[in-house]
Write an enzyme that holds these catalytic residues in place. Structure first.
Site, PDB file in Angstrom:
ATOM      1  CG  ASN A 121       7.553  12.860  -5.070  1.00  0.00           C
ATOM      2  OD1 ASN A 121       7.877  12.716  -6.252  1.00  0.00           O
ATOM      3  ND2 ASN A 121       8.246  12.340  -4.089  1.00  0.00           N
ATOM      4  CG  HIS A 123       9.313   7.927  -1.940  1.00  0.00           C
ATOM      5  ND1 HIS A 123      10.549   8.436  -2.266  1.00  0.00           N
ATOM      6  CD2 HIS A 123       9.539   6.945  -1.041  1.00  0.00           C
ATOM      7  CE1 HIS A 123      11.474   7.791  -1.587  1.00  0.00           C
ATOM      8  NE2 HIS A 123      10.890   6.868  -0.839  1.00  0.00           N
ATOM      9  CB  SER A 150       3.878   6.716  -0.616  1.00  0.00           C
ATOM     10  OG  SER A 150       4.156   5.607   0.206  1.00  0.00           O
ATOM     11  CG  ASP A 159      11.223  11.187  -0.086  1.00  0.00           C
ATOM     12  OD1 ASP A 159      10.686  11.716  -1.074  1.00  0.00           O
ATOM     13  OD2 ASP A 159      12.334  10.642  -0.116  1.00  0.00           O
TER      14      ASP A 159
HETATM   15  C1  GRF Z   1       8.998   5.823 -10.035  1.00  0.00           C
HETATM   16  O1  GRF Z   1       9.107   4.521  -9.556  1.00  0.00           O
HETATM   17  C2  GRF Z   1       8.741   6.795  -8.915  1.00  0.00           C
HETATM   18  O2  GRF Z   1       8.157   6.223  -7.797  1.00  0.00           O
HETATM   19  C3  GRF Z   1      10.115   7.275  -8.553  1.00  0.00           C
HETATM   20  O3  GRF Z   1      10.828   7.295  -9.748  1.00  0.00           O
HETATM   21  C4  GRF Z   1      10.291   6.348 -10.650  1.00  0.00           C
HETATM   22  C5  GRF Z   1      10.067   7.072 -11.943  1.00  0.00           C
HETATM   23  O4  GRF Z   1       9.878   6.185 -13.003  1.00  0.00           O
HETATM   24  N1  GRF Z   1      10.031   8.555  -7.899  1.00  0.00           N
HETATM   25  P1  GRF Z   1       9.414   6.678 -14.433  1.00  0.00           P
HETATM   26  O5  GRF Z   1      10.434   7.697 -14.922  1.00  0.00           O
HETATM   27  O6  GRF Z   1       8.065   7.267 -14.285  1.00  0.00           O
HETATM   28  O7  GRF Z   1       9.428   5.441 -15.271  1.00  0.00           O
END
Ligand code: GRF
Length: 230
Positions: A121, A123, A150, A159
């Protein structure tokens, strides 16, 4: 990695199979698609799944000619039944890597255990700071000078799985959650593809409760030199 069978029979059966799960715009997905298509990349994105039919990233995948699927969580009576259906779909795809890229669903412990070591993932905070939602607003409210993102293995703790890599960004005086999010995403678009590539190459793996890099526990979270982001 699996020696995955491909029904069409015309792809490399040894290629690690990647499934990306999204809920939103899919800018990380776009970066991951581009990077996996670079010559010499060991992996292949075989499908993109969303829990929301309106997720913009589905269009990104379709344009790239990648199979998509939607499992709309609003049509399931509870989290367990949604996860059971997602698990069934993923099992059919036989993935080596399940990459969460803005996938806004909490996964049940059973689901996470089933795919242990394959779920990654991104985050948008410097974990363990700001687990959960509204991370950019919270960093601004706290007056942080540095924020970031991260990439971690997903475990049963939300998370909270072992962190693979992080990237920092400065917080500027006139930042809004949106400007800060954009700066963080620019980092993610570089870092996530590299981490996925290393994972597909078998360089990164989940050990007992730590991240292994080339077979040894990492002494500290991985990061890229500043010029990697230019
Ligand atoms: C990213 O900033 C990621 O860290 C978070 O959600 C956002 C997704 O953005 N989990 P995208 O859909 O890839 O533009």
């Amino acid at each position: 990695m699996n020696a995955a069978m491909d029904p069409s029979g015309n792809e490399n059966p040894l290629e690690p199979r990647i499934v990306v799960l999204i809920s939103g715009t899919g800018s990380n997905l776009k970066a991951l698609i581009e990077s996996t298509r670079a010559p010499g990349h060991p992996g292949r994105i075989v499908a993109v799944g969303a829990n929301r039919p309106e997720a913009g990233g589905l269009g990104v995948a379709e344009q790239a000619g990648i199979e998509t699927f939607v499992i709309d969580h609003t049509t399931y009576k509870d989290r367990a039944s949604f996860d059971a259906e997602l698990l069934r779909k993923l099992e059919a795809l036989n993935p080596d890597a399940i990459v969460l890229a803005g996938f806004m669903r909490i996964l049940t412990p059973d689901f996470v255990r089933h795919f242990r070591g394959k779920l990654i993932n991104v985050h948008p905070s410097l974990l363990p700071k700001y687990q959960g939602l509204k991370t950019h607003q919270r960093a601004l409210d706290a007056g942080d000078a540095v924020h970031g993102t991260s990439i971690h293995f997903v475990t049963e703790e939300l998370d909270g799985g072992p962190i693979i890599a992080q990237a920092e960004v400065p917080v500027l005086d006139n930042d809004t959650p949106e400007t800060l999010a954009a700066r963080v995403k620019a980092r993610e678009h570089v870092l996530y593809p590299i981490i996925l590539r290393w994972f597909c190459e078998g360089r990164i793996a989940l050990g007992n409760d730590e991240v292994l890099f080339d077979g040894a526990p990492i002494p500290q979270v991985l990061s890229l030199p500043a010029d990697a982001y230019q």
